[in-house]
Design a protein around this motif. Structure first.
Motif, PDB file in Angstrom:
ATOM      1  N   ALA A  93       0.810  -1.217   0.000  1.00  0.00           N
ATOM      2  CA  ALA A  93       0.000   0.000   0.000  1.00  0.00           C
ATOM      3  C   ALA A  93       0.850   1.276   0.000  1.00  0.00           C
ATOM      4  CB  ALA A  93      -0.929   0.001   1.209  1.00  0.00           C
ATOM      5  N   LYS A  94       2.183   1.145  -0.162  1.00  0.00           N
ATOM      6  CA  LYS A  94       3.123   2.279  -0.199  1.00  0.00           C
ATOM      7  C   LYS A  94       3.153   3.048   1.119  1.00  0.00           C
ATOM      8  CE  LYS A  94       3.520   1.347  -4.638  1.00  0.00           C
ATOM      9  NZ  LYS A  94       4.666   0.561  -5.132  1.00  0.00           N
ATOM     10  N   GLU A  95       3.074   2.317   2.245  1.00  0.00           N
ATOM     11  CA  GLU A  95       3.075   2.942   3.573  1.00  0.00           C
ATOM     12  C   GLU A  95       4.349   2.526   4.310  1.00  0.00           C
ATOM     13  OE1 GLU A  95      -1.829   2.757   3.956  1.00  0.00           O
ATOM     14  OE2 GLU A  95      -0.565   1.283   5.002  1.00  0.00           O
ATOM     15  N   THR A 108       4.983 -13.207   0.928  1.00  0.00           N
ATOM     16  CA  THR A 108       5.268 -11.807   0.598  1.00  0.00           C
ATOM     17  C   THR A 108       4.412 -11.335  -0.577  1.00  0.00           C
ATOM     18  OG1 THR A 108       7.553 -12.045   1.378  1.00  0.00           O
ATOM     19  CG2 THR A 108       7.073 -10.196  -0.075  1.00  0.00           C
ATOM     20  N   LEU A 109       4.333 -12.136  -1.642  1.00  0.00           N
ATOM     21  CA  LEU A 109       3.567 -11.750  -2.830  1.00  0.00           C
ATOM     22  C   LEU A 109       2.070 -11.649  -2.535  1.00  0.00           C
ATOM     23  CD1 LEU A 109       5.430 -13.948  -5.465  1.00  0.00           C
ATOM     24  CD2 LEU A 109       5.442 -11.454  -5.359  1.00  0.00           C
ATOM     25  N   VAL A 110       1.552 -12.590  -1.745  1.00  0.00           N
ATOM     26  CA  VAL A 110       0.127 -12.551  -1.392  1.00  0.00           C
ATOM     27  C   VAL A 110      -0.172 -11.332  -0.530  1.00  0.00           C
ATOM     28  CG1 VAL A 110      -1.682 -13.707  -0.050  1.00  0.00           C
ATOM     29  CG2 VAL A 110      -0.275 -15.026  -1.638  1.00  0.00           C
ATOM     30  N   GLY A 111       0.689 -11.081   0.466  1.00  0.00           N
ATOM     31  CA  GLY A 111       0.469  -9.913   1.329  1.00  0.00           C
ATOM     32  C   GLY A 111       0.528  -8.607   0.562  1.00  0.00           C
ATOM     33  N   GLY A 151      -2.469  -6.008  -0.233  1.00  0.00           N
ATOM     34  CA  GLY A 151      -2.290  -4.605   0.141  1.00  0.00           C
ATOM     35  C   GLY A 151      -2.591  -3.672  -1.013  1.00  0.00           C
ATOM     36  N   ALA A 152      -2.334  -4.141  -2.242  1.00  0.00           N
ATOM     37  CA  ALA A 152      -2.637  -3.359  -3.452  1.00  0.00           C
ATOM     38  C   ALA A 152      -4.039  -3.655  -3.996  1.00  0.00           C
ATOM     39  CB  ALA A 152      -1.604  -3.672  -4.529  1.00  0.00           C
TER      40      ALA A 152
END
Length: 442
Positions: free
Chosen positions: A75-77, A293-296, A300-301
């Motif tokens: 999410a770029k946070e 990692t890819l699923v999370g 998030g996106a």
């Protein structure tokens, strides 16, 4: 989506190398200590298993931090991701400090509880106490690795582990056999080598994170300043994973206890077979980490379809790689076991176990990848349910039935374990298809 295959391997190859190096610390300990005899090999194997079990239970809290960090990165946070990472290190410090006295004071009692014979218990006590005294560094390494993986950086943990392994090999050689001016400490020397290696590894990883020379920049001030909201989020997601890890490791210990009941020869053969099979875990575990990692990051996106595709494609790759290892285990079990220079009675048992291990490789691939994907989505409850049922109803009871009750010995214990993993693979796929993981909030 067009970069998915590249990203799977970009993330998983460093993790595979890292975990191969992690496991090689224990393998090299066994190979070198094996020159000291069967009792020494059994002692290091059993003590290392206890240390590994305890660290895996405590480090399961990294599951929550990695999942949350992956969502924030997707999410770029970045600031929120750094706050969560700092609190993960704080938790690792606290848990390491609390666990260290326990490991030092109760080392011998734990080995006796595992039904170790007196000579094995005496040797293993010193190993477990020395490694236990540096347990906090092991916890920090696992926390840092979880933070970096959640952020998509799998290369830094790999490089740190390479350094750890090189240091471990060097000090094993110096301290086990007493090279030059160094003392000949035998089993205790192997423990000191591992402790020194993990201490230096901790310094390397913390330097990377604290100086901002990697994907995240965490400050000491962020660690000291307790952020209760982040801690609650980590604990909420990680609690089922902690229960999962606890039951898995307790099942593993009971499994090891059943083996120990069969005698020192069976225990030594079991430790050799475990170390050989652990090599096959590396690609499966690595792809599971990359899947998480890819699923999370996909969730998030807000891209559920990419998360679905990530799990499916990762599973195909894992099955292919672990299927290859199954073939190797069936064709070359004796040659692999001979690396440890075991006595003939130990060698014959180890060969049988390695061949049985080939049966469970495809099932392990399915279970690892889909459970990793579900945890990456924040659904730690589904894998926990499977672990509870698998451990209590299958793993330990069936291994005891075949190994002790029916008198099949060590081969029966391993056959029961293979059946358990096949059942778990079926169960995790059913829960994945039900789709609860798509609705989990982190």
């Amino acid at each position: 989506e067009k970069n998915l295959t590249k990203n799977i391997f970009k993330l998983s190859i460093p993790v595979a190398i890292e975990n191969l190096l992690h496991m090689s610390v224990f393998i090299i300990d066994a190979v070198m200590v094996g020159r000291l005899g069967t009792d020494a090999l059994a002692a290091v194997g059993l003590s290392g298993a206890l240390s590994f079990t305890i660290s895996m239970v405590f480090s399961s809290l990294n599951v929550g931090s990695a999942s949350i960090i992956a969502r924030h990165i997707g999410a770029k946070e970045r600031d929120q991701a750094q706050t969560v990472g700092a609190q993960a290190i704080f938790m690792a410090l606290v848990m390491g400090i609390l666990a260290t006295p326990f490991l030092i004071l109760f080392a011998e009692k734990m080995l006796i509880l595992m039904s170790a014979e007196p000579q094995v218990s005496a040797l293993g006590k010193s190993y477990l106490q020395i490694v236990g005294g540096f347990f906090v560094f092991r916890m920090i390494i696992l926390a840092c690795n979880g933070i970096l993986r959640g952020a998509g950086d799998t290369k830094t943990p790999m490089k740190a582990t390479l350094v750890i392994n090189c240091i471990n090999i060097l000090f094993n050689w110096l301290l086990i056999f007493g090279v030059g001016p160094f003392p000949k400490w035998g089993v205790a020397g192997a423990a000191w080598a591992t402790a020194i290696a993990y201490t230096i590894g901790t310094v390397l990883l913390c330097t990377k994170l604290f100086t901002g020379r990697c994907v995240l920049h965490i400050s000491i001030r962020q660690i000291i300043h307790v952020h209760f909201e982040s801690l609650k989020r980590i604990v909420r997601i990680s609690a089922p994973a902690a229960i999962d890890a606890f039951l898995t490791q307790m099942g593993f210990l009971f499994f090891t206890k059943i083996v120990t009941i069969l005698g020192t020869v069976s225990l030594a053969a079991h430790q050799i077979a475990i170390r050989i099979e652990s090599i096959s875990f590396m690609p499966g575990f690595a792809i599971a980490v990359s899947t998480a990692t890819l699923v999370g990051q996909s969730l998030g996106a807000k891209n559920v379809n990419l998360a679905l595709l990530s799990m499916r494609r990762s599973c195909y790759f894992a099955m292919a790689l672990m299927g290859f290892f199954a073939f190797i285990f069936l064709i070359f079990p004796g040659q692999m076991a001979m690396i440890f220079k075991p006595e003939p009675s130990v060698l014959s048992l180890a060969v049988v176990c390695v061949m049985i291990a080939a049966l469970e490789q495809p099932a392990l691939a399915i279970y690892m990848v889909y459970s990793g994907g579900l945890r990456g989505a924040g659904d730690t409850i589904s894998p926990m349910i499977i672990t509870i049922v698998g451990t209590l109803c299958f793993h330990v009871p069936i291994s005891y039935l075949f190994g002790i009750t029916l008198g099949w010995g060590l081969a029966g214990v391993w056959f029961g374990s293979a059946l358990d993993w096949i059942c778990r693979a079926i169960a995790i796929y059913i829960l994945y298809r039900r789709g609860r993981w798509k609705r989990v909030r982190v």
